[in-house]
Design an enzyme around this catalytic site. Structure first.
Site, mmCIF file in Angstrom:
data_model
loop_
_atom_site.group_PDB
_atom_site.id
_atom_site.type_symbol
_atom_site.label_atom_id
_atom_site.label_comp_id
_atom_site.label_asym_id
_atom_site.label_seq_id
_atom_site.Cartn_x
_atom_site.Cartn_y
_atom_site.Cartn_z
ATOM 1 N N ARG A 15 0.820 -1.201 0.000
ATOM 2 C CA ARG A 15 0.000 0.000 0.000
ATOM 3 C C ARG A 15 0.860 1.259 0.000
ATOM 4 O O ARG A 15 0.487 2.270 -0.570
ATOM 5 C CB ARG A 15 -0.917 -0.014 1.221
ATOM 6 C CG ARG A 15 -1.771 1.220 1.362
ATOM 7 C CD ARG A 15 -2.449 1.248 2.709
ATOM 8 N NE ARG A 15 -3.541 0.302 2.816
ATOM 9 C CZ ARG A 15 -3.808 -0.408 3.900
ATOM 10 N NH1 ARG A 15 -3.034 -0.330 4.949
ATOM 11 N NH2 ARG A 15 -4.840 -1.211 3.930
ATOM 12 N N TYR A 16 2.007 1.196 0.703
ATOM 13 C CA TYR A 16 2.910 2.345 0.798
ATOM 14 C C TYR A 16 4.173 2.012 0.014
ATOM 15 O O TYR A 16 4.626 0.866 0.025
ATOM 16 C CB TYR A 16 3.288 2.599 2.260
ATOM 17 C CG TYR A 16 2.108 2.681 3.200
ATOM 18 C CD1 TYR A 16 1.301 3.810 3.209
ATOM 19 C CD2 TYR A 16 1.806 1.637 4.066
ATOM 20 C CE1 TYR A 16 0.214 3.888 4.074
ATOM 21 C CE2 TYR A 16 0.726 1.712 4.934
ATOM 22 C CZ TYR A 16 -0.060 2.837 4.933
ATOM 23 O OH TYR A 16 -1.131 2.908 5.791
ATOM 24 N N ARG A 65 7.355 0.026 1.864
ATOM 25 C CA ARG A 65 7.219 -1.167 2.693
ATOM 26 C C ARG A 65 6.064 -2.040 2.231
ATOM 27 O O ARG A 65 5.060 -1.538 1.734
ATOM 28 C CB ARG A 65 7.030 -0.803 4.166
ATOM 29 C CG ARG A 65 5.856 0.127 4.462
ATOM 30 C CD ARG A 65 6.208 1.005 5.661
ATOM 31 N NE ARG A 65 5.086 1.731 6.246
ATOM 32 C CZ ARG A 65 4.662 2.923 5.799
ATOM 33 N NH1 ARG A 65 5.208 3.470 4.727
ATOM 34 N NH2 ARG A 65 3.681 3.542 6.414
ATOM 35 N N CYS A 87 -2.839 -18.488 13.849
ATOM 36 C CA CYS A 87 -2.383 -17.815 15.073
ATOM 37 C C CYS A 87 -2.523 -18.783 16.240
ATOM 38 O O CYS A 87 -3.405 -19.635 16.223
ATOM 39 C CB CYS A 87 -3.231 -16.592 15.378
ATOM 40 S SG CYS A 87 -3.241 -15.379 14.062
ATOM 41 N N CYS A 141 -8.139 -13.733 18.313
ATOM 42 C CA CYS A 141 -8.705 -12.581 19.012
ATOM 43 C C CYS A 141 -10.088 -12.329 18.439
ATOM 44 O O CYS A 141 -10.264 -12.314 17.218
ATOM 45 C CB CYS A 141 -7.820 -11.352 18.800
ATOM 46 S SG CYS A 141 -6.076 -11.703 19.135
ATOM 47 N N CYS A 144 -10.338 -9.551 15.801
ATOM 48 C CA CYS A 144 -9.309 -9.548 14.744
ATOM 49 C C CYS A 144 -9.793 -8.862 13.463
ATOM 50 O O CYS A 144 -10.852 -9.193 12.939
ATOM 51 C CB CYS A 144 -8.906 -10.978 14.418
ATOM 52 S SG CYS A 144 -7.720 -11.064 13.064
ATOM 53 N N ARG A 160 -8.506 -9.274 10.639
ATOM 54 C CA ARG A 160 -8.434 -10.224 9.525
ATOM 55 C C ARG A 160 -9.188 -11.501 9.858
ATOM 56 O O ARG A 160 -8.827 -12.585 9.402
ATOM 57 C CB ARG A 160 -6.969 -10.559 9.203
ATOM 58 C CG ARG A 160 -6.188 -9.375 8.699
ATOM 59 C CD ARG A 160 -5.035 -9.792 7.780
ATOM 60 N NE ARG A 160 -4.312 -8.606 7.347
ATOM 61 C CZ ARG A 160 -3.141 -8.193 7.859
ATOM 62 N NH1 ARG A 160 -2.532 -8.914 8.778
ATOM 63 N NH2 ARG A 160 -2.574 -7.100 7.424
ATOM 64 N N ASP A 213 -10.953 -1.824 14.215
ATOM 65 C CA ASP A 213 -11.369 -1.886 12.807
ATOM 66 C C ASP A 213 -12.786 -2.446 12.688
ATOM 67 O O ASP A 213 -13.280 -3.129 13.583
ATOM 68 C CB ASP A 213 -10.384 -2.764 12.018
ATOM 69 C CG ASP A 213 -9.024 -2.088 11.893
ATOM 70 O OD1 ASP A 213 -8.986 -0.904 11.508
ATOM 71 O OD2 ASP A 213 -8.002 -2.744 12.191
ATOM 72 N N ASP A 249 -7.017 2.921 10.661
ATOM 73 C CA ASP A 249 -6.783 2.412 9.319
ATOM 74 C C ASP A 249 -8.056 2.701 8.542
ATOM 75 O O ASP A 249 -9.109 2.120 8.828
ATOM 76 C CB ASP A 249 -6.469 0.912 9.376
ATOM 77 C CG ASP A 249 -5.420 0.535 8.367
ATOM 78 O OD1 ASP A 249 -5.526 0.987 7.207
ATOM 79 O OD2 ASP A 249 -4.495 -0.211 8.731
ATOM 80 N N LYS A 251 -3.238 4.146 7.069
ATOM 81 C CA LYS A 251 -3.330 4.478 8.499
ATOM 82 C C LYS A 251 -2.974 5.938 8.704
ATOM 83 O O LYS A 251 -1.989 6.414 8.172
ATOM 84 C CB LYS A 251 -2.289 3.669 9.273
ATOM 85 C CG LYS A 251 -2.644 2.246 9.569
ATOM 86 C CD LYS A 251 -1.549 1.662 10.464
ATOM 87 C CE LYS A 251 -1.415 0.172 10.297
ATOM 88 N NZ LYS A 251 -1.188 -0.289 8.935
HETATM 89 C C1 LIG Z 1 -0.129 -1.158 8.787
HETATM 90 C C2 LIG Z 1 0.467 -1.396 7.475
HETATM 91 C C3 LIG Z 1 1.836 -1.170 7.246
HETATM 92 C C4 LIG Z 1 2.765 -0.677 8.315
HETATM 93 O O1 LIG Z 1 2.475 0.655 8.594
HETATM 94 P P1 LIG Z 1 3.423 1.493 9.551
HETATM 95 O O2 LIG Z 1 2.719 2.802 9.677
HETATM 96 O O3 LIG Z 1 4.760 1.595 8.884
HETATM 97 O O4 LIG Z 1 3.528 0.746 10.834
HETATM 98 C C5 LIG Z 1 2.333 -1.396 5.992
HETATM 99 N N1 LIG Z 1 1.534 -1.831 4.993
HETATM 100 C C6 LIG Z 1 0.237 -2.038 5.179
HETATM 101 C C7 LIG Z 1 -0.576 -2.508 4.038
HETATM 102 C C8 LIG Z 1 -0.346 -1.831 6.424
HETATM 103 O O5 LIG Z 1 -1.650 -2.080 6.607
HETATM 104 S S1 SF4 Z 2 -5.434 -9.934 15.858
HETATM 105 FE FE1 SF4 Z 2 -5.894 -11.551 14.342
HETATM 106 S S2 SF4 Z 2 -3.946 -11.897 13.284
HETATM 107 FE FE2 SF4 Z 2 -3.470 -10.832 15.205
HETATM 108 S S3 SF4 Z 2 -3.065 -12.501 16.704
HETATM 109 FE FE3 SF4 Z 2 -5.221 -11.921 16.913
HETATM 110 S S4 SF4 Z 2 -6.273 -13.400 15.569
HETATM 111 FE FE4 SF4 Z 2 -4.119 -13.411 14.940
#
Ligand SMILES: *Cc1c(COP(=O)(O)O)cnc(C)c1O
Ligand code: SF4
Length: 347
Positions: free
Chosen positions: A89-90, A93, A102, A106, A109, A111, A272, A309, A316
């Site tokens: 996305r960025y 990174r 996992c 959670c 979560c 995801r 989220d 986010d 974010k």
């Molecule tokens: C959260 C996230 C990151 C990391 O973001 P930072 O602000 O550098 O911690 C990188 N890529 C994606 C897609 C993310 O959701």
């Molecule tokens: S938030 Fe989601 S991905 Fe992170 S440890 Fe919990 S269950 Fe796993």
């Protein structure tokens, strides 16, 4: 307790839910996996209906209620997935998600539709090759964030292979691993695992996800110390969660606990919009008020950035309170006690 709890029956047998609840929860668990490590299960006070550890991991019938604004991909990962296992996305990174398993699941979560036994699974050899080729092919990628799922659920051998492959890519200088393992299954932070991380030649950071100070058992503290003593700095990530840490005293204790364990508070995530998690979310205004309170009473070292986010994959951004406002003749800045002052000061 020696076994991980993985079903409604396991939870009932451990006294964490009643038999009636177990029936109700079968529909929830058909969709969203449950897993509770012995380390976390032992922390729960079964006589406390509001136990903050139970609330994070023990499912409730409230999860069947899906709010209209909630979505399966709350932060829009899918919009930025050029190849399987990568989210880009960025520019500088990428996320690399080698698995979607996992040690705990959670309930909040972000995801939750992707993790667990019915989730997106583990990258196969060809998929990992393609992900590595993608990273090698874009010289802007300076940092790789291993996430998932929980990368520390991989074997030390597998982590070492991934770290070594990334190390061979010149432009990748930083490897960050997002994990909950040091608190939820601290014995898995073994010497071979720590050595596997060091296979990466550049800077390695571990971002620890923890939400309540009680998660820092003696075992958890020792696991973090093993990483940090091996030259791996740690930062924190927490989620602001209703009934778990949405009060100033708990957040303050959590942030102090991170710093006392040499972990720099990094992000406090606003909850989220994952399906069936409305009961665990706060409003943004509540988060801002909490952040203002922390600013007044907590060391600067212990201040996290409160982030949202943006749904849809827009990224974010900090959403903490603003201390500065424009006026007709300059600006006003608010001090930690809530009083406003002109800036620049009047002559
Ligand atoms: C959260 C996230 C990151 C990391 O973001 P930072 O602000 O550098 O911690 C990188 N890529 C994606 C897609 C993310 O959701
Ligand atoms: S938030 Fe989601 S991905 Fe992170 S440890 Fe919990 S269950 Fe796993």
């Amino acid at each position: 307790m020696t076994d991980t709890l993985r079903s409604a029956d396991d939870l009932a047998a451990a006294g964490l839910i009643s038999g009636v609840e177990a029936e109700v929860l079968r529909t929830v668990l058909a969709r969203y996996a449950v897993s509770l490590t012995p380390d976390m299960a032992e922390l729960i006070d079964p006589t406390d209906p509001d136990d903050p550890i139970a609330r994070q991991f023990v499912p409730t019938a409230e999860e069947v209620r899906i709010a209209p604004e909630e979505r399966a991909d709350p932060i829009g990962d899918a919009a930025h997935a050029p190849v399987t296992g990568i989210v880009h996305r960025y520019p500088d990174r990428v996320l690399l998600k080698p698995l979607h398993v996992c040690p705990v699941y959670c309930r909040f979560c972000f995801r939750r539709e992707m993790v667990g036994p019915n989730g997106l699974g583990t990258l196969g050899e060809d998929e990992l090759e393609a992900a590595m080729a993608y990273i090698a092919g874009d010289p802007r990628i300076w940092e790789v964030v291993l996430t998932g799922g929980d990368p520390f659920a991989l074997s030390a051998r597998r982590l070492g292979i991934i770290a070594g492959r990334l190390s061979a890519i010149d432009h990748v200088r930083v490897l960050r691993i997002h994990t909950r393992v040091p608190v939820v299954r601290p014995d898995s932070v073994t010497d071979p695992l720590v050595r596997a991380l060091r296979t990466f030649g550049g800077a390695v950071f571990v971002a620890l996800h923890a939400n309540h100070p009680r998660e820092f058992t003696p075992g958890a503290r020792a696991a973090c110390a093993r990483l940090i003593d091996a030259g791996i700095p740690m930062v924190s990530q927490s989620v602001l969660l209703r009934g778990i840490n949405d009060d100033a005293a708990t957040l303050e204790a959590l942030m102090r606990t991170f710093v006392e364990n040499r972990i720099k508070p990094y992000y406090l995530h606003h909850g989220d919009l994952a399906p069936g998690t409305a009961h665990l979310r706060t409003g943004l205004a509540e988060g801002q008020t909490l952040m203002r309170t922390l600013r007044g009473r907590l060391s600067g070292l212990a201040q996290p950035t409160y982030v949202l986010d943006i749904p849809g994959g827009y990224g974010k951004v900090p959403v903490g309170p603003s201390y500065l406002r424009d006026t007709a003749d300059g600006q006003r800045v608010t001090d930690p006690d809530g009083r406003e002052h002109p800036y620049p000061p009047e002559a």
